[in-house]
Scaffold this motif. Sequence first.
Motif, PDB file in Angstrom:
ATOM      1  N   ARG A  46      -6.487  -5.144  -0.598  1.00 34.53           N
ATOM      2  CA  ARG A  46      -6.073  -6.529  -0.803  1.00 34.53           C
ATOM      3  C   ARG A  46      -7.300  -7.283  -1.319  1.00 34.53           C
ATOM      4  O   ARG A  46      -8.277  -7.454  -0.591  1.00 34.53           O
ATOM      5  N   PRO A  47      -7.285  -7.723  -2.584  1.00 33.17           N
ATOM      6  CA  PRO A  47      -8.467  -8.364  -3.169  1.00 33.17           C
ATOM      7  C   PRO A  47      -8.935  -9.622  -2.426  1.00 33.17           C
ATOM      8  O   PRO A  47     -10.114  -9.952  -2.452  1.00 33.17           O
ATOM      9  N   GLN A  48      -8.028 -10.308  -1.737  1.00 35.14           N
ATOM     10  CA  GLN A  48      -8.401 -11.518  -1.004  1.00 35.14           C
ATOM     11  C   GLN A  48      -9.095 -11.200   0.318  1.00 35.14           C
ATOM     12  O   GLN A  48      -9.478 -12.110   1.043  1.00 35.14           O
ATOM     13  N   GLY A  49      -9.229  -9.938   0.660  1.00 38.89           N
ATOM     14  CA  GLY A  49      -9.902  -9.563   1.902  1.00 38.89           C
ATOM     15  C   GLY A  49      -8.915  -9.117   2.957  1.00 38.89           C
ATOM     16  O   GLY A  49      -8.132  -8.204   2.742  1.00 38.89           O
ATOM     17  N   PHE A  61       1.344  -7.321   9.574  1.00 39.62           N
ATOM     18  CA  PHE A  61       1.303  -6.428  10.723  1.00 39.62           C
ATOM     19  C   PHE A  61       1.885  -5.090  10.253  1.00 39.62           C
ATOM     20  O   PHE A  61       3.092  -4.979  10.068  1.00 39.62           O
ATOM     21  N   PHE A  62       1.014  -4.103  10.001  1.00 42.29           N
ATOM     22  CA  PHE A  62       1.470  -2.804   9.507  1.00 42.29           C
ATOM     23  C   PHE A  62       1.949  -1.947  10.674  1.00 42.29           C
ATOM     24  O   PHE A  62       1.248  -1.802  11.668  1.00 42.29           O
ATOM     25  N   THR A  63       3.137  -1.378  10.539  1.00 41.31           N
ATOM     26  CA  THR A  63       3.640  -0.475  11.570  1.00 41.31           C
ATOM     27  C   THR A  63       3.323   0.979  11.229  1.00 41.31           C
ATOM     28  O   THR A  63       3.318   1.831  12.115  1.00 41.31           O
ATOM     29  N   GLN A  64       3.044   1.252   9.942  1.00 41.93           N
ATOM     30  CA  GLN A  64       2.658   2.587   9.507  1.00 41.93           C
ATOM     31  C   GLN A  64       2.016   2.516   8.131  1.00 41.93           C
ATOM     32  O   GLN A  64       2.244   1.568   7.388  1.00 41.93           O
ATOM     33  N   PHE A  65       1.210   3.523   7.820  1.00 46.39           N
ATOM     34  CA  PHE A  65       0.658   3.651   6.472  1.00 46.39           C
ATOM     35  C   PHE A  65       0.288   5.100   6.206  1.00 46.39           C
ATOM     36  O   PHE A  65       0.005   5.868   7.111  1.00 46.39           O
ATOM     37  N   LYS A  66       0.302   5.441   4.920  1.00 47.79           N
ATOM     38  CA  LYS A  66      -0.135   6.762   4.480  1.00 47.79           C
ATOM     39  C   LYS A  66      -0.540   6.653   3.014  1.00 47.79           C
ATOM     40  O   LYS A  66       0.219   6.149   2.192  1.00 47.79           O
ATOM     41  N   MET A  68     -11.188   6.897   4.161  1.00 48.70           N
ATOM     42  CA  MET A  68     -11.519   5.837   5.106  1.00 48.70           C
ATOM     43  C   MET A  68     -10.475   4.729   5.008  1.00 48.70           C
ATOM     44  O   MET A  68      -9.953   4.441   3.930  1.00 48.70           O
ATOM     45  N   ALA A  69     -10.190   4.128   6.154  1.00 47.55           N
ATOM     46  CA  ALA A  69      -9.258   3.000   6.232  1.00 47.55           C
ATOM     47  C   ALA A  69     -10.019   1.809   6.817  1.00 47.55           C
ATOM     48  O   ALA A  69     -10.890   1.977   7.669  1.00 47.55           O
ATOM     49  N   PHE A  70      -9.668   0.616   6.364  1.00 46.39           N
ATOM     50  CA  PHE A  70     -10.375  -0.602   6.764  1.00 46.39           C
ATOM     51  C   PHE A  70      -9.395  -1.676   7.221  1.00 46.39           C
ATOM     52  O   PHE A  70      -8.329  -1.841   6.632  1.00 46.39           O
ATOM     53  N   SER A  71      -9.790  -2.436   8.250  1.00 49.60           N
ATOM     54  CA  SER A  71      -8.963  -3.553   8.710  1.00 49.60           C
ATOM     55  C   SER A  71      -9.229  -4.801   7.888  1.00 49.60           C
ATOM     56  O   SER A  71      -8.405  -5.703   7.839  1.00 49.60           O
ATOM     57  N   GLU A 112      -3.667  -3.352  11.778  1.00 50.00           N
ATOM     58  CA  GLU A 112      -4.444  -4.110  10.796  1.00 50.00           C
ATOM     59  C   GLU A 112      -4.898  -3.168   9.697  1.00 50.00           C
ATOM     60  O   GLU A 112      -5.561  -2.176   9.955  1.00 50.00           O
ATOM     61  N   LEU A 113      -4.545  -3.499   8.451  1.00 46.19           N
ATOM     62  CA  LEU A 113      -4.938  -2.684   7.309  1.00 46.19           C
ATOM     63  C   LEU A 113      -5.176  -3.595   6.119  1.00 46.19           C
ATOM     64  O   LEU A 113      -4.360  -4.480   5.835  1.00 46.19           O
ATOM     65  N   SER A 114      -6.294  -3.397   5.434  1.00 43.40           N
ATOM     66  CA  SER A 114      -6.597  -4.170   4.233  1.00 43.40           C
ATOM     67  C   SER A 114      -7.143  -3.328   3.095  1.00 43.40           C
ATOM     68  O   SER A 114      -7.244  -3.799   1.969  1.00 43.40           O
ATOM     69  N   LYS A 115      -7.523  -2.073   3.399  1.00 47.54           N
ATOM     70  CA  LYS A 115      -8.124  -1.239   2.352  1.00 47.54           C
ATOM     71  C   LYS A 115      -8.088   0.226   2.762  1.00 47.54           C
ATOM     72  O   LYS A 115      -8.242   0.546   3.935  1.00 47.54           O
ATOM     73  N   LEU A 116      -7.895   1.099   1.773  1.00 47.25           N
ATOM     74  CA  LEU A 116      -7.981   2.549   1.943  1.00 47.25           C
ATOM     75  C   LEU A 116      -8.802   3.108   0.780  1.00 47.25           C
ATOM     76  O   LEU A 116      -8.637   2.656  -0.361  1.00 47.25           O
TER      77      LEU A 116
END
Length: 184
Positions: free
Chosen positions: A107-110, A115-120, A132-135, A169-173
């Motif tokens: 997300r370019p805005q940071g 509220f993420f319930t899942q990601f892949k 790596m995953a980032f909040s 919380e997820l904002s970057k992978l």
Amino acid sequence: RSVREQQLRAFSKMAAPRSVRERRLQDGLLAFFFLLNVFCSAAETEEGASTAEFDVRPGGMVHSFSKSLGDYKCTFTYAAQGGTNEQWQMSVGVSEDNLLFSCSIWRPQGKSYLFFTQFKAEVKGAKIEYGMAFSAAAARGQTDVPLKEEEFHVTETAVSHKEGKFRSELSKLVIVAKTAHDEL
């Protein structure tokens, strides 16, 4: 060979890290040099990297976004709640020597307010060397905030949440993967 290729080769032959701290440092440096290589290559030729914008949509339903580059593909699959659509970006790139494939989703805005319930994040055509995953993503003078190791896991083909451990919380992978192309 270019200076960037020589740096990447030297770095990839470094001794195995002895501690988690050393591994993270080595992983971070690998990602940095690879992304530097990809973005510098993209400046020289548009064939080495590609970026696309997409909306992350809340509502609890599972959504996917994919981007391909040559023989390689990156797919981001997620479900999120709260708020309205957010604009995100996905960049994919291949190193000049075709040995590494990268996929960055952020997300370019940071920081995301969803509220993420899942990601892949999954790659095809390459095996993950670093994931790596980032909040929170670096933006407006802020730095990346990595998820805790117990919140996600990395396999040869994917970076994904850990059921019951991920704090939503997820904002970057970021993924750096080794391709099947090796020098003879």
